[in-house]
Design an enzyme around this catalytic site. Structure first.
Site, mmCIF file in Angstrom:
data_model
loop_
_atom_site.group_PDB
_atom_site.id
_atom_site.type_symbol
_atom_site.label_atom_id
_atom_site.label_comp_id
_atom_site.label_asym_id
_atom_site.label_seq_id
_atom_site.Cartn_x
_atom_site.Cartn_y
_atom_site.Cartn_z
ATOM 1 N N ARG A 25 0.931 -1.067 -0.093
ATOM 2 C CA ARG A 25 -0.036 -0.049 0.108
ATOM 3 C C ARG A 25 0.854 1.197 -0.051
ATOM 4 N NH1 ARG A 25 -2.733 -4.073 3.122
ATOM 5 N NH2 ARG A 25 -1.686 -3.429 4.965
ATOM 6 N N GLU A 80 5.592 -11.128 13.233
ATOM 7 C CA GLU A 80 4.848 -11.661 14.293
ATOM 8 C C GLU A 80 5.300 -13.130 14.528
ATOM 9 O OE1 GLU A 80 0.778 -11.046 14.187
ATOM 10 O OE2 GLU A 80 0.630 -11.816 16.419
HETATM 11 C C1 PRP Z 1 1.293 -3.946 6.803
HETATM 12 C C2 PRP Z 1 1.169 -2.358 6.662
HETATM 13 C C3 PRP Z 1 2.872 -2.137 6.819
HETATM 14 C C4 PRP Z 1 3.081 -3.173 7.990
HETATM 15 C C5 PRP Z 1 3.022 -2.620 9.267
HETATM 16 O O1 PRP Z 1 1.658 -4.444 5.640
HETATM 17 O O2 PRP Z 1 0.968 -1.914 5.375
HETATM 18 O O3 PRP Z 1 3.729 -2.267 5.822
HETATM 19 O O4 PRP Z 1 1.972 -4.214 7.762
HETATM 20 O O5 PRP Z 1 3.214 -3.487 10.369
HETATM 21 P P1 PRP Z 1 4.577 -3.224 11.356
HETATM 22 O O6 PRP Z 1 4.694 -1.725 11.478
HETATM 23 O O7 PRP Z 1 4.201 -3.989 12.342
HETATM 24 O O8 PRP Z 1 5.858 -3.760 10.667
HETATM 25 P P2 PRP Z 1 1.565 -6.012 5.388
HETATM 26 O O9 PRP Z 1 2.709 -6.716 6.039
HETATM 27 O O10 PRP Z 1 0.149 -6.128 5.482
HETATM 28 O O11 PRP Z 1 2.009 -6.354 3.882
HETATM 29 P P3 PRP Z 1 1.100 -5.831 2.441
HETATM 30 O O12 PRP Z 1 0.927 -4.395 2.293
HETATM 31 O O13 PRP Z 1 2.095 -6.459 1.225
HETATM 32 O O14 PRP Z 1 -0.384 -6.532 2.659
HETATM 33 N N1 HPA Z 2 -4.285 -2.562 8.501
HETATM 34 C C1 HPA Z 2 -3.595 -2.696 7.611
HETATM 35 N N2 HPA Z 2 -2.265 -3.221 7.939
HETATM 36 C C2 HPA Z 2 -1.747 -3.607 9.179
HETATM 37 C C3 HPA Z 2 -2.813 -3.518 10.240
HETATM 38 C C4 HPA Z 2 -3.950 -2.974 9.897
HETATM 39 O O1 HPA Z 2 -4.957 -2.826 10.860
HETATM 40 N N3 HPA Z 2 -2.192 -3.914 11.215
HETATM 41 C C5 HPA Z 2 -0.963 -4.182 10.753
HETATM 42 N N4 HPA Z 2 -0.973 -4.011 9.611
#
Ligand code: PRP
Ligand code: HPA
Length: 178
Positions: free
Chosen positions: A63, A100
């Site tokens: 994102r 995690e």
């Molecule tokens: C989510 C979010 C951040 C990260 C935050 O991404 O968009 O990149 O988690 O988590 P943190 O601060 O605990 O590291 P996700 O891992 O869901 O990846 P994606 O956007 O590729 O689905």
């Molecule tokens: N939304 C999107 N990404 C995330 C979240 C959430 O609530 N928590 C950890 N990664």
């Protein structure tokens, strides 16, 4: 005109128990599909840097690509993707970071940023800060000058802001959810 906070609160959807029971997932797809809310969020993210020299926006998969692309355009900066391992075709720098459960790795092209360039890191949300801290490590390996890390959403209970600030990176977020 509704406040920024009200605009964002109304535009971000919360999905209970996704991806796991007990998690309240903050879904920004409803913000992205709302033209006014999307523009408002991007304008607010960029406004401290308007007129300043910013060389590159580094966006975190996935994102952070959408938001970071819009921020880069608005600041007339270049865009550099930071990706999960194995997705980038050229030579990369790589860093391991903890999720995690277990470890993952992220990468950036080694010529994506030049030493001394001024870079802003962008993602949709900061939770534990593990992902953003790993991105900071990658950018610093290359010698980037990180001006700030910007996120639409902060989950302050998870401590990500403190983690990044301890690394000397100023953090900007638009809205917090407990
Ligand atoms: C989510 C979010 C951040 C990260 C935050 O991404 O968009 O990149 O988690 O988590 P943190 O601060 O605990 O590291 P996700 O891992 O869901 O990846 P994606 O956007 O590729 O689905
Ligand atoms: N939304 C999107 N990404 C995330 C979240 C959430 O609530 N928590 C950890 N990664």
């Amino acid at each position: 005109k509704p406040s920024l906070e009200d605009t964002l609160l109304a535009a971000i959807r919360t999905i209970p128990d996704y991806p796991k029971p007990g998690i309240l997932f903050r879904d920004i797809t409803t913000l992205l599909s709302n033209a006014r809310a999307f523009r408002r969020a991007i304008d607010e993210l960029v406004h401290p840097y308007a007129g300043k020299k910013v060389d590159k926006i580094a966006g975190i998969e996935a994102r952070g690509f959408i938001l970071g692309g819009a921020v880069a355009h608005q600041l007339s900066a270049g865009f550099v993707p930071i990706r999960k391992k194995g997705k980038l075709p050229y030579e990369t720098v790589r860093v391991a970071y903890s999720l995690e459960y277990g470890l993952d790795e992220m990468e950036m092209h080694r010529d994506g940023v030049s030493p001394g360039e001024k870079v802003i890191l962008v993602d949709d949300l900061i939770a534990t800060g593990g992902t953003a801290a790993a991105a900071v490590q990658l950018l610093r390996q290359i010698g980037a000058d990180i001006l700030a890390a910007c996120f639409v959403i902060d989950l302050p209970d998870l401590g990500g802001r403190d983690k990044l600030e301890a690394l000397g990176v100023p953090v900007r977020t638009l809205i917090g959810f407990e």
